[in-house]
Design an enzyme around this catalytic site. Structure first.
Site, mmCIF file in Angstrom:
data_model
loop_
_atom_site.group_PDB
_atom_site.id
_atom_site.type_symbol
_atom_site.label_atom_id
_atom_site.label_comp_id
_atom_site.label_asym_id
_atom_site.label_seq_id
_atom_site.Cartn_x
_atom_site.Cartn_y
_atom_site.Cartn_z
ATOM 1 N N ASN A 1 -1.505 1.412 12.806
ATOM 2 C CA ASN A 1 -2.137 1.232 11.548
ATOM 3 C C ASN A 1 -3.440 1.066 11.716
ATOM 4 O O ASN A 1 -4.594 2.062 11.123
ATOM 5 C CB ASN A 1 -1.378 0.188 10.678
ATOM 6 C CG ASN A 1 -2.432 -0.164 9.376
ATOM 7 O OD1 ASN A 1 -3.290 -1.157 9.421
ATOM 8 N ND2 ASN A 1 -2.103 0.674 8.414
ATOM 9 N N LYS B 1 -10.335 -16.370 10.697
ATOM 10 C CA LYS B 1 -10.405 -15.005 9.944
ATOM 11 C C LYS B 1 -10.549 -15.266 8.454
ATOM 12 O O LYS B 1 -11.153 -14.457 7.796
ATOM 13 C CB LYS B 1 -9.327 -14.150 10.581
ATOM 14 C CG LYS B 1 -9.314 -12.784 9.992
ATOM 15 C CD LYS B 1 -8.158 -12.187 10.273
ATOM 16 C CE LYS B 1 -7.590 -12.085 11.651
ATOM 17 N NZ LYS B 1 -6.757 -10.898 12.086
ATOM 18 N N SER C 1 -5.498 -7.738 1.534
ATOM 19 C CA SER C 1 -4.136 -8.471 1.223
ATOM 20 C C SER C 1 -4.523 -9.450 0.080
ATOM 21 O O SER C 1 -3.651 -9.785 -0.906
ATOM 22 C CB SER C 1 -3.664 -9.151 2.359
ATOM 23 O OG SER C 1 -2.726 -8.380 3.113
ATOM 24 N N GLN D 1 -6.025 -16.524 12.504
ATOM 25 C CA GLN D 1 -5.924 -16.184 11.156
ATOM 26 C C GLN D 1 -6.480 -17.503 10.423
ATOM 27 O O GLN D 1 -7.178 -17.085 9.262
ATOM 28 C CB GLN D 1 -4.428 -16.233 10.628
ATOM 29 C CG GLN D 1 -4.238 -15.353 9.690
ATOM 30 C CD GLN D 1 -4.006 -13.704 9.609
ATOM 31 O OE1 GLN D 1 -3.684 -13.248 10.748
ATOM 32 N NE2 GLN D 1 -4.885 -13.115 8.951
ATOM 33 N N LYS E 1 1.500 -17.129 10.637
ATOM 34 C CA LYS E 1 1.785 -16.123 11.171
ATOM 35 C C LYS E 1 3.272 -16.142 11.545
ATOM 36 O O LYS E 1 3.778 -17.229 11.610
ATOM 37 C CB LYS E 1 0.869 -15.954 12.500
ATOM 38 C CG LYS E 1 0.737 -14.326 13.019
ATOM 39 C CD LYS E 1 -0.238 -13.469 12.289
ATOM 40 C CE LYS E 1 -0.084 -11.953 12.801
ATOM 41 N NZ LYS E 1 -1.257 -11.374 12.346
ATOM 42 N N THR F 1 -7.885 -2.526 7.396
ATOM 43 C CA THR F 1 -8.117 -3.075 8.618
ATOM 44 C C THR F 1 -9.064 -2.137 9.270
ATOM 45 O O THR F 1 -10.030 -2.528 9.819
ATOM 46 C CB THR F 1 -6.930 -3.559 9.471
ATOM 47 O OG1 THR F 1 -6.044 -4.206 8.713
ATOM 48 C CG2 THR F 1 -7.345 -4.367 10.413
ATOM 49 N N ASP G 1 1.907 -6.518 10.503
ATOM 50 C CA ASP G 1 1.119 -6.568 11.902
ATOM 51 C C ASP G 1 1.830 -5.556 12.586
ATOM 52 O O ASP G 1 2.688 -4.686 12.186
ATOM 53 C CB ASP G 1 1.166 -8.118 12.477
ATOM 54 C CG ASP G 1 0.174 -8.323 13.470
ATOM 55 O OD1 ASP G 1 -1.005 -8.608 13.212
ATOM 56 O OD2 ASP G 1 0.534 -8.165 14.558
HETATM 57 P P1 NDP Z 1 1.160 -0.898 14.844
HETATM 58 O O1 NDP Z 1 2.510 -1.424 15.203
HETATM 59 O O2 NDP Z 1 0.789 -0.161 13.659
HETATM 60 O O3 NDP Z 1 0.411 -0.157 16.140
HETATM 61 C C1 NDP Z 1 0.336 -1.009 17.311
HETATM 62 C C2 NDP Z 1 -0.259 0.093 18.408
HETATM 63 O O4 NDP Z 1 -0.640 -0.541 19.405
HETATM 64 C C3 NDP Z 1 0.842 1.181 18.823
HETATM 65 O O5 NDP Z 1 0.273 2.245 19.057
HETATM 66 C C4 NDP Z 1 1.408 0.563 20.009
HETATM 67 O O6 NDP Z 1 2.182 1.291 21.079
HETATM 68 C C5 NDP Z 1 0.140 -0.160 20.472
HETATM 69 N N1 NDP Z 1 0.362 -1.267 21.281
HETATM 70 C C6 NDP Z 1 1.336 -2.432 21.114
HETATM 71 N N2 NDP Z 1 1.206 -3.157 22.190
HETATM 72 C C7 NDP Z 1 0.420 -2.632 23.117
HETATM 73 C C8 NDP Z 1 0.124 -3.116 24.292
HETATM 74 N N3 NDP Z 1 0.545 -4.207 24.870
HETATM 75 N N4 NDP Z 1 -0.612 -2.106 25.167
HETATM 76 C C9 NDP Z 1 -1.151 -0.996 24.596
HETATM 77 N N5 NDP Z 1 -0.680 -0.596 23.473
HETATM 78 C C10 NDP Z 1 -0.092 -1.513 22.611
HETATM 79 O O7 NDP Z 1 0.064 -2.291 14.798
HETATM 80 P P2 NDP Z 1 -1.270 -2.332 13.980
HETATM 81 O O8 NDP Z 1 -1.843 -1.307 14.073
HETATM 82 O O9 NDP Z 1 -0.885 -3.056 12.551
HETATM 83 O O10 NDP Z 1 -1.667 -3.749 14.821
HETATM 84 C C11 NDP Z 1 -2.614 -3.477 15.836
HETATM 85 C C12 NDP Z 1 -3.683 -4.722 16.446
HETATM 86 O O11 NDP Z 1 -4.313 -5.086 15.259
HETATM 87 C C13 NDP Z 1 -2.861 -6.078 16.568
HETATM 88 O O12 NDP Z 1 -3.500 -6.681 17.298
HETATM 89 C C14 NDP Z 1 -2.622 -6.625 15.217
HETATM 90 O O13 NDP Z 1 -2.538 -8.026 15.451
HETATM 91 C C15 NDP Z 1 -4.082 -6.286 14.652
HETATM 92 N N6 NDP Z 1 -4.309 -6.430 13.264
HETATM 93 C C16 NDP Z 1 -3.441 -5.646 12.470
HETATM 94 C C17 NDP Z 1 -3.681 -5.772 10.884
HETATM 95 C C18 NDP Z 1 -2.885 -5.066 9.915
HETATM 96 O O14 NDP Z 1 -3.214 -4.946 8.937
HETATM 97 N N7 NDP Z 1 -1.915 -4.383 10.411
HETATM 98 C C19 NDP Z 1 -4.870 -6.495 10.515
HETATM 99 C C20 NDP Z 1 -5.610 -7.326 11.718
HETATM 100 C C21 NDP Z 1 -5.345 -7.173 12.972
HETATM 101 P P3 NDP Z 1 3.466 1.513 20.983
HETATM 102 O O15 NDP Z 1 3.892 2.393 19.982
HETATM 103 O O16 NDP Z 1 3.790 2.018 22.403
HETATM 104 O O17 NDP Z 1 4.084 0.061 20.977
HETATM 105 O O1 2IT Z 2 -3.983 -9.960 11.641
HETATM 106 C C1 2IT Z 2 -3.877 -9.821 10.494
HETATM 107 O O2 2IT Z 2 -5.084 -10.241 9.916
HETATM 108 C C2 2IT Z 2 -2.949 -9.033 9.670
HETATM 109 N N1 2IT Z 2 -2.099 -8.610 10.666
HETATM 110 C C3 2IT Z 2 -2.906 -8.966 8.300
HETATM 111 C C4 2IT Z 2 -2.494 -10.277 7.663
HETATM 112 C C5 2IT Z 2 -2.358 -10.032 6.196
HETATM 113 O O3 2IT Z 2 -1.878 -11.121 5.597
HETATM 114 O O4 2IT Z 2 -2.690 -9.178 5.524
#
Ligand code: NDP
Ligand code: 2IT
Length: 449
Positions: free
Chosen positions: A244, A116, A381, A113, A128, A212, A168
């Site tokens: 998400n 980033k 954010s 982070q 984090k 994102t 997250d």
């Molecule tokens: P969510 O909780 O909305 O969704 C996570 C998704 O990934 C779910 O479908 C989940 O499935 C699946 N998942 C989680 N762990 C695993 C795994 N080990 N193997 C396969 N599928 C898995 O999270 P986000 O979409 O917010 O986050 C997804 C990724 O993006 C993460 O790495 C996060 O750090 C990153 N990220 C998120 C940001 C944000 O703004 N939200 C910003 C930047 C990066 P299940 O329902 O089965 O758990």
């Molecule tokens: O991994 C990431 O960049 C996030 N989960 C978003 C962090 C934020 O402060 O919006």
């Protein structure tokens, strides 16, 4: 391999200190391998122990989170907040609620982070946090009680000028709402900038939910255009995850002319050759909070397969891993290559193992690291915090336009740095170097703190 003496010495000391933190060590190693191309030009870094300080969090907080489940039983989880680096702004970064959360995971995420947030050009340091709490299968009331207990400890460590959490994995609008409510009750102040990803009626930003995933596609479109003279138009795309990031990456990529043929959750994947019906996915995931397998029960012509790994064996042009760390290994990449895939754009944080990255780069695929291509979330954010400070809210179009500009700039910064390092188009190298130079400069200017 890390060959530079200084970086090697620091890496060895981190490994000795934290041998039980594999994800953190993995993230540090990747960054050091990039920094060895610039470290010799900056003898002042070693003199001022810049790298030693860069890998040591300013503060690590762990705490007990007790809560009562619907059966009246007391549950205890562990909470974390790692305040990693505040050289360029207050700590900023999401909270993850997932049973796999431990200190290694939170430290790798906080470390990524820092770079980033630097790339976004906004004044945000790196942090984090999260918990090993699993929101899956919990009632709304249980999630609320957990969030309240979590914030009852976290509140003393955060604030708009100190540290601003967000969502997250496992933390979305519902959880952010509960945590903001508890914070406000404790401190008796409506401090919008204390957490981002808020609901639109109480200081949230339009387009943060989409940011994102949309940002990932804006970045990918830049890379496709500048480095491969092509676009999403007519491309078959695999988007892993169904959360998400995955949902809105799939939506924007479809708007840009791509066809998303597969998505997954941690149990299995769906394949829909006609293009995934995103309204259906959003209904299943956002409203019903159900498993992705439901999709195949309800959409004729689609298939569900147990096991998430199979998703990478499908034929595609572009892969966008948007689920979690180390979800794609070298064997998965080999399948992609055998099927003619041309690009891997990371939406998740560190979704490729080191061996997978090596294979992707070694075979000339276009590749962007998450810290660059998923930075649109935290950037927006930052825009939410700006709107909270000026007590205004911008339209969706205004925020989206700023987001597009930020993602284009991040691509340019990564590309320019890759050229300066003598490896034009190596966006991983570019992201690590461009992100770090700004942080190092700020650390140098602020003395030994
Ligand atoms: P969510 O909780 O909305 O969704 C996570 C998704 O990934 C779910 O479908 C989940 O499935 C699946 N998942 C989680 N762990 C695993 C795994 N080990 N193997 C396969 N599928 C898995 O999270 P986000 O979409 O917010 O986050 C997804 C990724 O993006 C993460 O790495 C996060 O750090 C990153 N990220 C998120 C940001 C944000 O703004 N939200 C910003 C930047 C990066 P299940 O329902 O089965 O758990
Ligand atoms: O991994 C990431 O960049 C996030 N989960 C978003 C962090 C934020 O402060 O919006």
């Amino acid at each position: 391999m890390i060959t530079n003496e200084y970086l090697k010495r620091v890496y060895d000391s981190v490994e000795k200190r934290d041998p039980d933190q594999p994800e953190f060590l993995q993230a540090v190693r990747e960054v050091f391998e990039s920094l060895q191309l610039v470290v010799d030009k900056h003898p002042e870094w070693e003199k001022n122990a810049i790298i030693e300080r860069f890998v040591e969090p300013e503060r690590v907080i762990t705490f007990r989170v007790p809560w009562v489940d619907d059966n009246g039983k007391v549950q205890v989880n562990r909470g974390y907040r790692v305040q990693f680096n505040s050289a360029i702004g207050p700590y900023k970064g999401g909270l993850r609620f997932h049973p796999s959360v431990n200190l290694s995971v939170i430290k790798f995420l906080g470390f990524e982070q820092i770079l980033k947030n630097s790339l976004t050009t906004l004044p945000m340091g790196g942090g984090k946090g999260g918990s090993d709490f699993d929101p899956k299968g919990k009632s709304d009331a249980e999630v609320m009680r957990f969030c309240q207990s979590f914030m009852t400890e976290l509140y003393r460590h955060i604030g708009q000028f100190t540290d601003t959490p967000a969502g997250d994995i496992g933390v979305g609008a519902r959880e952010v709402g509960y945590m903001f409510g508890q914070y406000k009750k404790i401190v008796d102040r409506f401090e919008g900038g204390v957490i981002t990803g808020k609901g639109l009626t109480f200081g949230g930003s339009l387009a943060r939910t989409q940011a994102t995933g949309y940002g990932l596609c804006y970045y990918a479109a830049e890379a496709l255009s500048h480095l491969a003279n092509t676009s999403f138009e007519g491309k078959k795309v695999i988007v892993s995850g169904a959360g998400n990031v995955a949902q809105y990456a799939a939506e924007k990529c479809t708007q840009l002319g791509g066809t998303v043929i597969a998505m997954c959750d941690s149990n299995g994947y769906i394949y829909d050759p006609d293009g995934v019906d995103l309204k259906k996915v959003m209904d299943i995931k956002q409203k019903r909070r159900a498993r992705i397998s439901v999709y195949a029960d309800e959409v004729p012509g689609s298939e569900y397969h147990e096991g998430r790994k199979g998703i990478w064996t499908l034929k595609c042009d572009i892969a966008m891993p948007c689920a979690s760390q180390n979800e794609m290994d070298a064997d998965d990449v080999q399948h992609l290559i055998d099927n003619g895939c041309m690009a891997v754009f990371e939406g998740a944080n560190m979704p490729l193992t080191p061996e997978a990255i090596e294979k992707v780069l070694g075979n000339g695929l276009l590749y962007s690291p998450g810290k660059a291509s998923n930075a649109g979330g935290v950037a927006t954010s930052g825009l939410e915090m700006s709107q909270n400070s000026i007590r205004m809210s911008w339209s969706f179009e205004e925020v989206d336009e700023k987001l597009q500009g930020i993602m284009k700039n991040i691509f340019k910064a990564c590309y320019d740095a890759s050229v300066e390092c003598g490896e034009p188009g190596n966006l991983m190298l570019g992201a690590n170097v461009a992100g770090f130079l700004k942080v190092a400069d700020a650390m140098m200017a602020q003395g030994i703190v």
